[in-house]
Scaffold this motif. Structure first.
Motif, PDB file in Angstrom:
ATOM      1  N   ARG A  18     -49.371   9.173  24.936  1.00  0.00           N
ATOM      2  CA  ARG A  18     -50.094   9.235  25.901  1.00  0.00           C
ATOM      3  C   ARG A  18     -50.353   7.771  26.255  1.00  0.00           C
ATOM      4  O   ARG A  18     -50.194   6.829  26.447  1.00  0.00           O
ATOM      5  N   LEU A  19     -49.815   8.089  27.736  1.00  0.00           N
ATOM      6  CA  LEU A  19     -49.218   7.012  28.635  1.00  0.00           C
ATOM      7  C   LEU A  19     -50.870   7.048  29.152  1.00  0.00           C
ATOM      8  O   LEU A  19     -51.409   7.535  30.152  1.00  0.00           O
ATOM      9  N   SER A  20     -51.474   5.416  29.739  1.00  0.00           N
ATOM     10  CA  SER A  20     -52.129   4.752  30.203  1.00  0.00           C
ATOM     11  C   SER A  20     -51.962   4.081  31.356  1.00  0.00           C
ATOM     12  O   SER A  20     -50.973   3.275  31.150  1.00  0.00           O
ATOM     13  N   CYS A  21     -52.220   3.860  32.147  1.00  0.00           N
ATOM     14  CA  CYS A  21     -52.891   2.629  33.450  1.00  0.00           C
ATOM     15  C   CYS A  21     -53.480   2.128  33.706  1.00  0.00           C
ATOM     16  O   CYS A  21     -54.435   3.326  34.058  1.00  0.00           O
ATOM     17  N   LEU A  22     -54.254   0.858  33.626  1.00  0.00           N
ATOM     18  CA  LEU A  22     -55.009  -0.021  33.982  1.00  0.00           C
ATOM     19  C   LEU A  22     -54.570  -0.835  35.509  1.00  0.00           C
ATOM     20  O   LEU A  22     -54.076  -1.527  35.723  1.00  0.00           O
ATOM     21  N   ALA A  23     -55.371  -0.455  36.058  1.00  0.00           N
ATOM     22  CA  ALA A  23     -55.600  -1.385  37.682  1.00  0.00           C
ATOM     23  C   ALA A  23     -56.589  -1.881  37.615  1.00  0.00           C
ATOM     24  O   ALA A  23     -57.804  -1.915  37.230  1.00  0.00           O
ATOM     25  N   SER A  24     -56.369  -3.662  38.472  1.00  0.00           N
ATOM     26  CA  SER A  24     -56.985  -4.271  38.174  1.00  0.00           C
ATOM     27  C   SER A  24     -56.934  -5.624  39.739  1.00  0.00           C
ATOM     28  O   SER A  24     -55.693  -5.055  40.163  1.00  0.00           O
ATOM     29  N   GLY A  25     -58.135  -5.944  40.101  1.00  0.00           N
ATOM     30  CA  GLY A  25     -57.413  -6.574  41.242  1.00  0.00           C
ATOM     31  C   GLY A  25     -59.255  -7.215  42.123  1.00  0.00           C
ATOM     32  O   GLY A  25     -60.198  -6.528  41.873  1.00  0.00           O
ATOM     33  N   SER A  26     -59.362  -7.684  43.036  1.00  0.00           N
ATOM     34  CA  SER A  26     -60.542  -7.855  43.113  1.00  0.00           C
ATOM     35  C   SER A  26     -61.135  -6.687  44.050  1.00  0.00           C
ATOM     36  O   SER A  26     -60.822  -6.627  45.390  1.00  0.00           O
ATOM     37  N   GLY A  27     -62.489  -6.554  43.472  1.00  0.00           N
ATOM     38  CA  GLY A  27     -63.640  -5.543  44.836  1.00  0.00           C
ATOM     39  C   GLY A  27     -61.987  -3.201  45.005  1.00  0.00           C
ATOM     40  O   GLY A  27     -62.758  -2.759  45.844  1.00  0.00           O
ATOM     41  N   ILE A  28     -61.455  -3.864  43.966  1.00  0.00           N
ATOM     42  CA  ILE A  28     -60.379  -2.279  43.706  1.00  0.00           C
ATOM     43  C   ILE A  28     -61.444  -1.401  43.405  1.00  0.00           C
ATOM     44  O   ILE A  28     -62.083  -0.892  42.661  1.00  0.00           O
ATOM     45  N   ASN A  29     -61.137  -0.231  44.666  1.00  0.00           N
ATOM     46  CA  ASN A  29     -62.435   0.870  44.529  1.00  0.00           C
ATOM     47  C   ASN A  29     -60.926   1.743  44.737  1.00  0.00           C
ATOM     48  O   ASN A  29     -60.728   2.560  45.542  1.00  0.00           O
ATOM     49  N   LEU A  30     -61.233   3.108  43.296  1.00  0.00           N
ATOM     50  CA  LEU A  30     -59.843   4.197  43.073  1.00  0.00           C
ATOM     51  C   LEU A  30     -60.332   5.182  44.419  1.00  0.00           C
ATOM     52  O   LEU A  30     -59.400   6.187  44.310  1.00  0.00           O
ATOM     53  N   ASP A  31     -61.189   4.980  44.736  1.00  0.00           N
ATOM     54  CA  ASP A  31     -62.146   5.736  45.479  1.00  0.00           C
ATOM     55  C   ASP A  31     -60.421   6.205  46.883  1.00  0.00           C
ATOM     56  O   ASP A  31     -60.101   7.391  47.332  1.00  0.00           O
ATOM     57  N   HIS A  32     -60.311   5.100  47.403  1.00  0.00           N
ATOM     58  CA  HIS A  32     -59.460   5.098  47.987  1.00  0.00           C
ATOM     59  C   HIS A  32     -57.823   5.290  47.900  1.00  0.00           C
ATOM     60  O   HIS A  32     -56.826   4.933  49.019  1.00  0.00           O
ATOM     61  N   TYR A  33     -58.005   5.814  46.911  1.00  0.00           N
ATOM     62  CA  TYR A  33     -56.181   5.446  46.056  1.00  0.00           C
ATOM     63  C   TYR A  33     -55.858   7.055  45.507  1.00  0.00           C
ATOM     64  O   TYR A  33     -57.201   7.857  45.279  1.00  0.00           O
ATOM     65  N   ALA A  34     -54.787   7.524  45.798  1.00  0.00           N
ATOM     66  CA  ALA A  34     -53.995   8.111  44.677  1.00  0.00           C
ATOM     67  C   ALA A  34     -53.367   8.266  44.043  1.00  0.00           C
ATOM     68  O   ALA A  34     -52.992   7.013  43.520  1.00  0.00           O
ATOM     69  N   ILE A  35     -53.046   8.497  43.060  1.00  0.00           N
ATOM     70  CA  ILE A  35     -52.560   8.123  41.578  1.00  0.00           C
ATOM     71  C   ILE A  35     -51.792   8.975  41.046  1.00  0.00           C
ATOM     72  O   ILE A  35     -51.219  10.351  40.729  1.00  0.00           O
ATOM     73  N   GLY A  36     -50.541   8.641  40.799  1.00  0.00           N
ATOM     74  CA  GLY A  36     -49.061   9.414  40.191  1.00  0.00           C
ATOM     75  C   GLY A  36     -48.469   8.475  39.323  1.00  0.00           C
ATOM     76  O   GLY A  36     -49.069   7.381  38.590  1.00  0.00           O
ATOM     77  N   TRP A  37     -47.941   8.781  38.983  1.00  0.00           N
ATOM     78  CA  TRP A  37     -47.292   9.143  37.555  1.00  0.00           C
ATOM     79  C   TRP A  37     -45.400   9.141  38.211  1.00  0.00           C
ATOM     80  O   TRP A  37     -45.427  10.410  38.600  1.00  0.00           O
ATOM     81  N   PHE A  38     -44.521   8.436  37.940  1.00  0.00           N
ATOM     82  CA  PHE A  38     -43.127   8.371  38.137  1.00  0.00           C
ATOM     83  C   PHE A  38     -41.578   8.259  37.014  1.00  0.00           C
ATOM     84  O   PHE A  38     -42.726   7.554  35.930  1.00  0.00           O
ATOM     85  N   ARG A  39     -40.876   8.886  36.898  1.00  0.00           N
ATOM     86  CA  ARG A  39     -39.973   8.953  35.638  1.00  0.00           C
ATOM     87  C   ARG A  39     -38.275   8.396  35.897  1.00  0.00           C
ATOM     88  O   ARG A  39     -38.653   8.765  37.404  1.00  0.00           O
ATOM     89  N   GLN A  40     -37.745   7.488  35.645  1.00  0.00           N
ATOM     90  CA  GLN A  40     -37.019   6.720  36.037  1.00  0.00           C
ATOM     91  C   GLN A  40     -35.821   7.372  34.106  1.00  0.00           C
ATOM     92  O   GLN A  40     -35.969   6.039  33.491  1.00  0.00           O
ATOM     93  N   ALA A  41     -35.024   8.089  34.270  1.00  0.00           N
ATOM     94  CA  ALA A  41     -34.347   8.274  33.477  1.00  0.00           C
ATOM     95  C   ALA A  41     -32.446   7.352  33.628  1.00  0.00           C
ATOM     96  O   ALA A  41     -32.304   6.906  34.918  1.00  0.00           O
ATOM     97  N   PRO A  42     -31.899   7.242  32.356  1.00  0.00           N
ATOM     98  CA  PRO A  42     -30.835   6.003  32.901  1.00  0.00           C
ATOM     99  C   PRO A  42     -29.625   6.951  33.821  1.00  0.00           C
ATOM    100  O   PRO A  42     -29.464   8.473  33.802  1.00  0.00           O
ATOM    101  N   GLY A  43     -29.543   6.060  34.776  1.00  0.00           N
ATOM    102  CA  GLY A  43     -28.272   6.934  35.515  1.00  0.00           C
ATOM    103  C   GLY A  43     -29.175   7.538  36.955  1.00  0.00           C
ATOM    104  O   GLY A  43     -27.989   8.526  37.599  1.00  0.00           O
ATOM    105  N   LYS A  44     -30.547   8.102  36.860  1.00  0.00           N
ATOM    106  CA  LYS A  44     -30.878   9.240  37.552  1.00  0.00           C
ATOM    107  C   LYS A  44     -31.735   8.283  38.559  1.00  0.00           C
ATOM    108  O   LYS A  44     -32.434   6.904  38.337  1.00  0.00           O
ATOM    109  N   GLU A  45     -32.380   9.132  39.670  1.00  0.00           N
ATOM    110  CA  GLU A  45     -33.227   8.641  40.987  1.00  0.00           C
ATOM    111  C   GLU A  45     -34.661   8.216  40.244  1.00  0.00           C
ATOM    112  O   GLU A  45     -35.088   9.279  39.482  1.00  0.00           O
ATOM    113  N   ARG A  46     -35.337   8.100  40.786  1.00  0.00           N
ATOM    114  CA  ARG A  46     -37.286   8.179  40.224  1.00  0.00           C
ATOM    115  C   ARG A  46     -37.321   9.227  40.734  1.00  0.00           C
ATOM    116  O   ARG A  46     -37.102  10.039  42.276  1.00  0.00           O
ATOM    117  N   GLU A  47     -38.466   9.980  40.015  1.00  0.00           N
ATOM    118  CA  GLU A  47     -38.780  11.208  40.656  1.00  0.00           C
ATOM    119  C   GLU A  47     -39.973  11.394  40.114  1.00  0.00           C
ATOM    120  O   GLU A  47     -40.803  10.486  39.138  1.00  0.00           O
TER     121      GLU A  47
END
Length: 119
Positions: A18-47
């Motif tokens: 299970r991966l987790s991501c925490l956002a921090s920053g002054s006044g950040i409101n996640l209502d304004h953001y799309a959220i995603g996960w990407f990955r990059q394997a060795p020798g490959k482009e990020r997908e």
């Protein structure tokens, strides 16, 4: 906006992480953001792996992870997770979390967390 990803590691094929991501920053409101996960394997482009819209109304998965991975978001805690089940060796990659600001179209990336699936 700063993102901190965690939860990577090494697991045997068929295992889970299970991966987790925490956002921090002054006044950040996640209502304004799309959220995603990407990955990059060795020798490959990020997908793209998965993304979820504000309010969680639209969720997408790449064909390679559909049915095995689940993305969730908690806007109160400013975190989002990627539950990864039935992991395969081809899931081995550095995984990155990303925020996209709907208003400015700016992207913010986490530092990446390594996932290794190996017996």
């Amino acid at each position: 906006v700063q993102l901190q990803a965690s939860g990577g590691g090494q697991v045997q094929p068929g295992g889970s992480l299970r991966l987790s991501c925490l956002a921090s920053g002054s006044g950040i409101n996640l209502d304004h953001y799309a959220i995603g996960w990407f990955r990059q394997a060795p020798g490959k482009e990020r997908e793209g792996v998965s993304c979820i819209s504000s309010g969680g109304h639209n969720v997408h998965y790449s064909d390679s992870v559909k049915g095995r991975f689940t993305i969730t978001r908690d806007d109160v805690k400013k975190t989002w997770d990627l539950q990864m089940n039935s992991l395969k060796p081809e899931d081995t990659a550095v995984y990155y979390c990303k925020l996209t600001d709907y208003r400015t179209h700016n992207d913010y990336w986490g530092q990446g967390t390594q996932v290794t699936v190996s017996s």
